[in-house]
Write an enzyme that holds these catalytic residues in place. Sequence first.
Site, short mmCIF file in Angstrom:
data_model
loop_
_atom_site.label_atom_id
_atom_site.label_comp_id
_atom_site.label_asym_id
_atom_site.label_seq_id
_atom_site.Cartn_x
_atom_site.Cartn_y
_atom_site.Cartn_z
CD GLU A 91 45.54 19.18 20.66
OE1 GLU A 91 46.72 19.34 20.37
OE2 GLU A 91 44.89 18.31 20.38
CB CYS A 105 35.34 19.89 20.48
SG CYS A 105 35.74 18.52 21.50
CB CYS A 112 41.88 11.71 30.36
SG CYS A 112 40.19 10.89 31.09
CB CYS A 116 39.24 5.12 27.06
SG CYS A 116 38.04 5.48 28.46
CB CYS A 119 40.90 7.78 24.26
SG CYS A 119 40.81 9.41 25.03
CB CYS A 332 35.56 14.48 20.08
SG CYS A 332 34.71 15.95 19.83
N1 SAH Z 1 35.71 11.95 28.49
C1 SAH Z 1 34.62 12.10 27.97
C2 SAH Z 1 34.56 13.21 26.58
C3 SAH Z 1 35.91 13.25 25.94
S1 SAH Z 1 36.06 11.97 24.77
C4 SAH Z 1 34.13 10.63 27.09
O1 SAH Z 1 34.84 10.09 27.23
O2 SAH Z 1 33.00 10.55 26.57
C5 SAH Z 1 34.96 12.21 23.38
C6 SAH Z 1 34.50 10.93 22.56
O3 SAH Z 1 35.61 10.69 21.75
C7 SAH Z 1 34.14 9.84 23.46
O4 SAH Z 1 32.81 9.23 22.80
C8 SAH Z 1 35.34 8.48 23.02
O5 SAH Z 1 34.62 7.63 23.05
C9 SAH Z 1 35.81 9.24 21.63
N2 SAH Z 1 37.09 8.84 21.21
C10 SAH Z 1 38.03 8.75 21.88
N3 SAH Z 1 39.20 8.30 21.29
C11 SAH Z 1 38.63 8.01 19.99
C12 SAH Z 1 39.27 7.56 18.73
N4 SAH Z 1 40.51 7.33 18.60
N5 SAH Z 1 38.51 7.72 17.58
C13 SAH Z 1 37.24 7.86 17.82
N6 SAH Z 1 36.67 8.50 18.86
C14 SAH Z 1 37.36 8.40 19.94
FE1 SF4 Z 2 39.17 10.13 29.05
FE2 SF4 Z 2 39.53 9.57 26.41
FE3 SF4 Z 2 38.25 7.93 28.20
FE4 SF4 Z 2 37.17 10.19 27.37
S1 SF4 Z 2 37.55 8.41 26.01
S2 SF4 Z 2 37.14 9.12 29.51
S3 SF4 Z 2 38.95 11.50 27.41
S4 SF4 Z 2 40.34 8.35 28.44
#
Ligand code: SAH
Ligand code: SF4
Length: 343
Positions: A91, A105, A112, A116, A119, A332
């Site tokens: 996406e 974005c 991934c 996390c 996420c 994001c």
């Molecule tokens: N992998 C990279 C970039 C993609 S995630 C990273 O982790 O930075 C982009 C951002 O979205 C990150 O700052 C992450 O902490 C945030 N993010 C992930 N899941 C989220 C959620 N459910 N609500 C709000 N922000 C989230």
């Molecule tokens: Fe990967 Fe999501 Fe963690 Fe970013 S926040 S590193 S996209 S698992």
Amino acid sequence: MSEIITDIPLNRLPAIVAELGLKPFAVEQIIEWLYRRRVSNFSEMTNLTKQARDELAKKYKISAVEKAGVETAADSTRKFLCGLTDGNAVECVIIPAEDGRVTTCISTQVGCAMGCAFCRTAGMGFVRDLTQGEILGQLILAMRESPEPITNVVLMGMGEPLANLDAVSSSVELMLDTRAFGFSKRRVTLSTSGLLPQLDAFSRRFDIKIAISLNATTDEVRQRLMPVDKRYPIAAIMDFCREYSHRTRHRVTFEYVLIRDINDTMTDAKRLVSLLRGMRAKVNLIPFNPFEGSGMDAPLPETVERWADLLRENGIQVNIRVSRGQEILAACGQLASKAVIGE
Ligand code: SAH
Ligand code: SF4
């Protein structure tokens, strides 16, 4: 199956052009057609000979992604599903802001591997890295679809960009090259969960903006949320950021997803102030965007306000990142292709 020409890094184009028996200046012409004019057909490359166009068309395809779906939110954020040639999908999102900026974005991986806990992409697991053509293809699609010019690019979609360093680097090179997309380097941002050796190498090669997803103030909590913290704990991140801001004179942006009762206490806020003492830093506070099965909650609105006030009182620049396009899960970190996870 023909190769995709947008997968070829800038430094390999001269050899390709020579192989086709074209003059060296065809490199510039091809770059311009692909990335400035963004044609979808070799036949449109009218300053190349007919023979050259035919040769190129025989050997190559231009686009590695096709629009497979679109959702529009009430705030006019639009999310595109980008189909890839192997049946996977990622996406990308277009986010228009009131100040006239239009940010796109972009994703860097299918899924991934970083795992996390908060996420949505993490739930898909890791499928594969995107190629250069697939990364740039999202940008080209966004530029075609957006009624207003795209002013900013953020590598904050699906995936950890620094875990796909080669394709991300060669893509960023083309984003910045004035013969290609020609974005100014302060209008391109890479967000990382904190893969420090790759971040160090990347930041020495490209002077674009860096954002680090911090998301906790103790290693105990950060490890629970972000397994990468076991390899690169908070102290190592802070050391890197001090060195980086000394070396480049740039501020680092920290992203902090506030999750209710997990990392959003005022003790955490105070600890963040201490961690950032003496550092030129900026903090993006992101209220957690809940999704089904996450088992975590968004922070109370007053918590977000109290955090912002405390950080500001301590001289830290703060942005509250409103979740754009919430109902279409376009924020994001909310991206996860339905096509892949089969919802
Ligand atoms: N992998 C990279 C970039 C993609 S995630 C990273 O982790 O930075 C982009 C951002 O979205 C990150 O700052 C992450 O902490 C945030 N993010 C992930 N899941 C989220 C959620 N459910 N609500 C709000 N922000 C989230
Ligand atoms: Fe990967 Fe999501 Fe963690 Fe970013 S926040 S590193 S996209 S698992």
